[in-house]
Design a protein around this motif. Structure first.
Motif, PDB file in Angstrom:
ATOM      1  N   LEU A 307      72.019  11.750  23.632  1.00 62.87           N
ATOM      2  CA  LEU A 307      73.331  12.046  24.201  1.00 62.87           C
ATOM      3  C   LEU A 307      74.292  10.932  23.830  1.00 62.87           C
ATOM      4  O   LEU A 307      74.078   9.768  24.176  1.00 62.87           O
ATOM      5  N   PHE A 308      75.343  11.291  23.098  1.00 61.43           N
ATOM      6  CA  PHE A 308      76.337  10.330  22.619  1.00 61.43           C
ATOM      7  C   PHE A 308      77.691  10.578  23.278  1.00 61.43           C
ATOM      8  O   PHE A 308      77.979  11.691  23.718  1.00 61.43           O
ATOM      9  N   THR A 309      78.521   9.544  23.293  1.00 64.77           N
ATOM     10  CA  THR A 309      79.911   9.658  23.749  1.00 64.77           C
ATOM     11  C   THR A 309      80.834   9.275  22.606  1.00 64.77           C
ATOM     12  O   THR A 309      80.608   8.264  21.931  1.00 64.77           O
ATOM     13  N   LYS A 310      81.851  10.068  22.382  1.00 65.12           N
ATOM     14  CA  LYS A 310      82.812   9.795  21.318  1.00 65.12           C
ATOM     15  C   LYS A 310      83.806   8.739  21.773  1.00 65.12           C
ATOM     16  O   LYS A 310      84.267   8.742  22.918  1.00 65.12           O
ATOM     17  N   ALA A 311      84.155   7.856  20.873  1.00 66.35           N
ATOM     18  CA  ALA A 311      85.091   6.776  21.196  1.00 66.35           C
ATOM     19  C   ALA A 311      86.446   7.317  21.623  1.00 66.35           C
ATOM     20  O   ALA A 311      86.873   8.384  21.173  1.00 66.35           O
ATOM     21  N   THR A 312      87.098   6.588  22.482  1.00 65.22           N
ATOM     22  CA  THR A 312      88.433   6.961  22.944  1.00 65.22           C
ATOM     23  C   THR A 312      89.246   5.709  23.239  1.00 65.22           C
ATOM     24  O   THR A 312      88.702   4.705  23.684  1.00 65.22           O
TER      25      THR A 312
END
Length: 319
Positions: A307-312
């Motif tokens: 499970l990854f989170t996209k940069a923001t």
């Protein structure tokens, strides 16, 4: 309505050692659902609930033919032509029709009910003997898409989704307001599970028209309404998705990774499975290079779920 006939493409291997190359080519070209041997007449009773090493041994061991089943004969005719062009001296192909009812009897003993913390998953023919015990019921008919969710990769995705939408742990405070995309939806089980967990905007796509047929039937069977696209017609949301799911083999994930990350909104989540444990570091490096940060990693039977989170720029994690 289920077609009267199912069509079987048998890919015979004429050159020693060619099997792995043919399997890789099939996966890369949209046919990862091949089996070894023939399902009808129970020549091979393939069990997706087995250990990983057994899974690959059965797919890659010996020179038993590779077999693909479809409702549409024209799809297999086109595939046979492509195989002849790609492997002119290494493979031979034959196509035959099988009554769909007989074909279904050949594989359905492999699909048994199973439960996770929140779900009980079962095929229609086990419905009368399945006890939900307060769990969410997921009735899944594999159709030509195979897999009721017994395979470790799908189970890992279900368990990760459960944790994500648990009130105390959820990255999304209001599941009903997020948009979810299930890439390579297959039977539609993960798209349907998201709806059952409180999401009301779910899309799924697949390159296989038989999978879309199975997914739509399963959604109706479970009383939910995701929107399923054929990949050729897929028109992604311009705003992107808070959660993108892809339970697909690594060889395909690597080819479409840029697309997967582009579908995610800044701060959105990308849930991947179909990744062998030894392949996980490679996928993590690829994700980092595409602006994704690893959140959780789960493993079962030699498979990984990432499970990854996209940069923001804003630090937000969804809506």
């Amino acid at each position: 309505m289920t077609p009267e006939n199912t069509y079987e493409l048998v890919i015979s291997l004429k050159q020693p050692g060619i099997k792995a190359e043919v399997m890789a080519w099939l996966s890369q070209n949209g046919f990862p659902e091949f089996v070894e041997g023939s399902v009808d007449n129970l020549d091979i009773d393939f069990d997706y609930n087995q250990q990983t090493d057994r899974f690959y041994d059965e797919l890659g061991g010996g020179e038993a033919p590779l077999v693909i089943y479809k409702y549409e004969k024209s799809v297999l005719e086109a595939l046979a032509k492509s195989l002849a062009e790609q492997f002119p001296k290494a493979v031979a192909t034959t196509i035959k029709a099988i009554p769909t009812s007989a074909w279904q009897e050949g594989w359905k003993e492999s699909f048994k009910p199973f439960a996770t913390e929140k779900f009980v998953v079962f095929p229609p023919w086990e419905k009368e003997t399945t006890t939900t015990s307060g769990k969410i019921a997921l009735e899944i008919e594999p159709g030509m898409a195979f897999g009721t969710g017994q395979h470790a990769t799908t189970r890992l995705c279900l368990e990760t989704l459960e944790a994500m939408f648990e009130a105390a742990k959820a990255p999304f405070d209001q599941p009903a307001k997020i948009q979810v995309l299930d890439v390579g939806t297959g039977t539609g089980i993960l798209a349907i599970a998201c709806l059952q967990l409180g999401v009301n905007q779910v899309e799924g796509n697949d390159i296989d028209s038989d999978a879309i047929l199975a997914a739509k039937a399963n959604a109706e069977r479970n009383g939910v309404k995701p929107y399923f696209w054929h990949a050729a017609d897929f028109d992604p949301s311009p705003a992107g998705y808070e959660l993108v799911i892809a339970n697909i083999l690594t060889v395909v994930l690597k080819r479409i990774f840029t697309d997967l990350t582009s579908y995610c909104r800044p701060g959105g989540k990308l849930l991947l499975s179909g990744v062998l444990a030894e392949e996980a570091p490679e996928m993590m490096e690829l994700a980092a290079a595409n602006g994704m940060t690893l959140g959780t990693r789960k493993e079962q039977d030699g498979w990984s779920c990432l499970l990854f989170t996209k940069a923001t720029d804003t630090g937000a994690t969804g809506v």
